[in-house]
Design a protein around this motif. Structure first.
Motif, short mmCIF file in Angstrom:
data_model
loop_
_atom_site.label_atom_id
_atom_site.label_comp_id
_atom_site.label_asym_id
_atom_site.label_seq_id
_atom_site.Cartn_x
_atom_site.Cartn_y
_atom_site.Cartn_z
N GLY A 180 18.50 -23.10 -13.48
CA GLY A 180 17.78 -24.22 -14.10
C GLY A 180 18.07 -24.34 -15.58
O GLY A 180 18.28 -25.45 -16.10
N LEU A 181 18.12 -23.22 -16.28
CA LEU A 181 18.44 -23.23 -17.70
C LEU A 181 19.87 -23.69 -17.94
O LEU A 181 20.15 -24.38 -18.92
CB LEU A 181 18.21 -21.84 -18.31
CG LEU A 181 18.32 -21.75 -19.82
CD1 LEU A 181 17.26 -22.61 -20.50
CD2 LEU A 181 18.20 -20.32 -20.28
N SER A 182 20.76 -23.35 -17.02
CA SER A 182 22.15 -23.79 -17.15
C SER A 182 22.29 -25.30 -17.04
O SER A 182 23.13 -25.91 -17.71
CB SER A 182 23.02 -23.14 -16.06
OG SER A 182 23.01 -21.75 -16.17
N LEU A 183 21.49 -25.91 -16.21
CA LEU A 183 21.58 -27.36 -16.00
C LEU A 183 20.84 -28.16 -17.08
O LEU A 183 21.11 -29.35 -17.26
CB LEU A 183 20.99 -27.71 -14.63
CG LEU A 183 21.70 -27.09 -13.43
CD1 LEU A 183 20.94 -27.42 -12.16
CD2 LEU A 183 23.13 -27.56 -13.34
N LEU A 184 19.94 -27.53 -17.81
CA LEU A 184 19.10 -28.23 -18.77
C LEU A 184 19.86 -28.91 -19.91
O LEU A 184 19.62 -30.10 -20.18
CB LEU A 184 18.03 -27.29 -19.32
CG LEU A 184 17.00 -27.89 -20.26
CD1 LEU A 184 16.17 -28.92 -19.52
CD2 LEU A 184 16.12 -26.81 -20.83
N PRO A 185 20.77 -28.24 -20.63
CA PRO A 185 21.43 -28.91 -21.76
C PRO A 185 22.19 -30.17 -21.35
O PRO A 185 22.07 -31.21 -22.01
CB PRO A 185 22.39 -27.85 -22.31
CG PRO A 185 21.90 -26.56 -21.81
CD PRO A 185 21.20 -26.84 -20.53
N MET A 186 22.95 -30.10 -20.27
CA MET A 186 23.71 -31.27 -19.86
C MET A 186 22.77 -32.35 -19.33
O MET A 186 23.01 -33.55 -19.55
CB MET A 186 24.74 -30.89 -18.79
CG MET A 186 25.78 -31.96 -18.54
SD MET A 186 26.67 -32.52 -20.01
CE MET A 186 27.68 -31.12 -20.39
N GLY A 187 21.70 -31.96 -18.67
CA GLY A 187 20.71 -32.94 -18.22
C GLY A 187 20.07 -33.68 -19.38
O GLY A 187 19.89 -34.90 -19.33
N LEU A 188 19.72 -32.95 -20.44
CA LEU A 188 19.14 -33.60 -21.62
C LEU A 188 20.14 -34.55 -22.27
O LEU A 188 19.78 -35.66 -22.69
CB LEU A 188 18.69 -32.54 -22.64
CG LEU A 188 17.47 -31.72 -22.25
CD1 LEU A 188 17.22 -30.62 -23.28
CD2 LEU A 188 16.25 -32.58 -22.09
N TYR A 189 21.41 -34.15 -22.31
CA TYR A 189 22.43 -35.03 -22.89
C TYR A 189 22.59 -36.30 -22.06
O TYR A 189 22.63 -37.41 -22.58
CB TYR A 189 23.78 -34.30 -23.01
CG TYR A 189 24.89 -35.24 -23.40
CD1 TYR A 189 25.00 -35.68 -24.72
CD2 TYR A 189 25.78 -35.71 -22.46
CE1 TYR A 189 26.00 -36.57 -25.08
CE2 TYR A 189 26.79 -36.59 -22.82
CZ TYR A 189 26.89 -37.03 -24.13
OH TYR A 189 27.87 -37.91 -24.49
N LEU A 190 22.71 -36.15 -20.74
CA LEU A 190 22.93 -37.30 -19.88
C LEU A 190 21.73 -38.25 -19.86
O LEU A 190 21.89 -39.44 -19.60
CB LEU A 190 23.27 -36.84 -18.46
CG LEU A 190 24.62 -36.12 -18.32
CD1 LEU A 190 24.79 -35.57 -16.92
CD2 LEU A 190 25.77 -37.04 -18.70
#
Length: 173
Positions: free
Chosen positions: A39-49
């Motif tokens: 979940g932490l791995s997906l968070l930065p790119m999710g916030l950017y997108l």
């Protein structure tokens, strides 16, 4: 450099870094820890997108400005102590092993069985449920009777062997 490109680069680097950490943790950690890292791995790119990268930068700048302007008065120190204590309690609570509903229910049943075996099987006034007579209660094992041996498929842990034996006697596997 365009801020949007910078946000993309930072999000990509953070995502890759967290994926590497997740891969390193994967074989040694519990499932819940691995899911947390995924979940932490997906968070930065999710916030950017989602377009929230400027908001994250703004939040960082707001916190930085607040920290530079903070005056350490006694009231501020009390606030720091309370915030630190709350963070310690919240993070420390993750170290306490969780107890499932089944575990609590099994403990209650075991407590009732011990009470019935010890002769206090009389129904209590106002309890609403009559307890079993002492004749129907499972007989306590004499102290001289040996515990199940680990060589008979036991785990080597005396308590676990005893629980396994009780479950087997009651037809629960």
């Amino acid at each position: 450099m365009d801020p949007n490109v910078l946000h993309l680069v930072v999000a990509a680097v953070l995502t890759v870094a967290f994926v590497v950490i997740t891969a390193l943790v994967w074989s040694r950690a519990q499932v819940k820890t691995v899911f947390w890292w995924i979940g932490l791995s997906l968070l930065p790119m999710g916030l950017y997108l989602l377009g929230l990268a400027p908001a994250v930068v703004g939040a960082y700048e707001t916190l930085r400005d607040w920290a530079y302007a903070l005056q350490l008065t006694p009231v501020a120190w009390v606030g720091i102590a309370l915030a630190g204590l709350s963070a310690l309690l919240m993070l420390g609570s993750r170290l306490i092993p969780s107890e499932s509903y089944r575990d609590r229910r099994a403990a209650q049943k075991e407590k009732k069985a011990k009470a019935a075996a010890s002769g206090s099987a009389r129904p209590q006034v106002g309890s609403g449920t009559p307890s079993r007579p002492a004749a129907q209660a499972p007989a306590p094992r004499p102290a001289s009777q040996p515990r199940p041996a680990a060589s008979k498929g036991g785990s080597g842990d005396a308590e676990m062997d005893e629980i396994t034996e009780l479950l087997r006697k009651r037809g629960i596997n």
